[in-house]
Design a protein around this motif. Structure first.
Motif, short mmCIF file in Angstrom:
data_model
loop_
_atom_site.label_atom_id
_atom_site.label_comp_id
_atom_site.label_asym_id
_atom_site.label_seq_id
_atom_site.Cartn_x
_atom_site.Cartn_y
_atom_site.Cartn_z
N ASP A 46 0.83 -1.21 0.00
CA ASP A 46 0.00 0.00 0.00
C ASP A 46 0.87 1.26 0.00
OD1 ASP A 46 -3.06 -0.86 0.91
OD2 ASP A 46 -1.55 -2.18 1.77
N ILE A 89 -4.50 0.75 -2.76
CA ILE A 89 -5.00 -0.62 -2.87
C ILE A 89 -6.33 -0.67 -2.12
CG2 ILE A 89 -4.64 -3.05 -2.32
CD1 ILE A 89 -1.66 -2.63 -2.62
N ASP A 90 -7.41 -0.66 -2.86
CA ASP A 90 -8.74 -0.77 -2.26
C ASP A 90 -9.05 -2.27 -2.14
OD1 ASP A 90 -11.20 -0.13 -1.24
OD2 ASP A 90 -12.14 0.11 -3.19
N GLY A 91 -9.16 -2.73 -0.90
CA GLY A 91 -9.33 -4.16 -0.67
C GLY A 91 -8.05 -4.80 -0.18
N THR A 92 -7.37 -4.13 0.74
CA THR A 92 -6.08 -4.64 1.24
C THR A 92 -6.21 -6.03 1.85
OG1 THR A 92 -5.24 -2.41 1.65
CG2 THR A 92 -4.19 -4.19 2.87
N SER A 94 -8.22 -8.49 0.97
CA SER A 94 -8.20 -9.46 -0.14
C SER A 94 -6.81 -9.58 -0.73
CB SER A 94 -9.19 -9.02 -1.23
OG SER A 94 -10.52 -9.13 -0.78
N PHE A 95 -6.14 -8.44 -0.89
CA PHE A 95 -4.78 -8.44 -1.42
C PHE A 95 -3.87 -9.32 -0.57
CE2 PHE A 95 -0.47 -6.71 -1.43
CZ PHE A 95 -0.20 -6.55 -2.78
N TRP A 102 -9.25 -6.86 -5.34
CA TRP A 102 -8.69 -5.59 -4.91
C TRP A 102 -8.43 -4.72 -6.14
CZ3 TRP A 102 -3.61 -4.66 -6.62
CH2 TRP A 102 -2.91 -5.79 -7.09
N ALA A 180 -14.68 -4.80 -2.20
CA ALA A 180 -14.30 -3.41 -1.95
C ALA A 180 -15.31 -2.49 -2.60
CB ALA A 180 -12.90 -3.15 -2.51
#
Length: 259
Positions: A46, A89-92, A94-95, A102, A180
């Motif tokens: 991120d 990073i939208d959806g950290t 999940s990432f 993400w 997200a």
């Protein structure tokens, strides 16, 4: 306006560069910290993506403001006509779990209104974008909302189906859970769901790009009270989100609690 389209092109290029950085960390167990106040995790990925985006975008547009989830806020942005609103990073979560859900979410806001936006999914290669007044595009193909089914598919958190949120009685919907916020809005734009709802306060960087993409595909996008969204505010937060085709949006507004 030509400068808005130029900003969309700039955001696409920035998202592609950022995707390369993010993918180097994806599945490689980057270092992780927990944010204060229960705001969830942040990883080295991120922060590296945020730095790359800030350096590249602010070099290209030094007169713009900057608002990002991973950068300490500075009030100078409030004095700028245009401002980048960024979620590196939208959806950290999940990432970090190695899941594809993400995205890199980038928008330019002008006097509170998004005018250029990109949501890129590096794992799948999907790139959603929009310019105000010129429509929404998915991998360079125009997007328009699909007609809602008899039981419209609404992307909504499970805990927000509770009766307290629906004083006029439960909505006749097919709930779709997870994802997200930026991706929930792009799913609306491409017709995978018929609406997106959240009653909790939302951060501007989570929805600025997706809100423009959904709106340019034909959705009515508002806060939970039905008010138009205004970005680059001092709090950087909005009062929930309701997004759907205009007729479905109106129906949802008649059923939901507005405060």
């Amino acid at each position: 306006m030509p400068e808005h389209e130029a900003d969309r092109t700039l955001l696409i290029e920035a998202a592609r560069d950022a995707a390369q950085v993010a993918l180097r960390h994806f599945g490689a167990s980057p270092q992780v910290w927990q944010k204060s106040g229960g705001q969830g995790p942040v990883s080295a990925a991120d922060l590296e993506v945020d730095q790359l985006l800030r350096e590249g975008l602010m070099t290209a547009r030094p007169d713009y403001g900057w608002l990002s989830e991973e950068t300490a806020d500075a009030p100078d942005r409030l004095r700028r006509k245009r401002c980048f609103v960024v979620d590196p990073i939208d959806g950290t979560v999940s990432f970090l779990k190695g899941k594809p859900g993400w995205a890199i979410s980038l928008a330019v806001v002008e006097n509170g209104t998004p005018v250029a936006a990109v949501v890129a999914m590096p794992v799948t290669g999907h790139v959603y974008s929009a310019t105000r007044g010129r429509g929404a595009i998915w991998n360079e193909q125009p997007m328009t909302l699909t007609r809602a089914a008899n039981l419209p598919r609404i992307s909504i958190p499970k805990n927000q189906l509770a009766a307290e949120f629906w004083p006029a009685g439960p909505a006749q919907i097919t709930p779709v859970h997870g994802g997200a916020l930026a991706l929930r809005l792009t799913r609306l734009a491409e017709g995978d769901v018929d609406g997106t709802v959240t009653f909790r306060p939302v951060w501007e960087w989570d929805i600025a790009a997706g809100a423009l993409i959904a709106a340019e595909a034909g959705a009515r996008v508002s806060d939970r009270a039905g008010l138009d969204l205004s970005f680059n505010s001092p709090s950087a937060q909005l009062n929930g989100l309701i997004a759907a085709a205009p007729d479905l949006h109106a129906d949802l507004m008649t059923r939901t609690a507005r405060t």
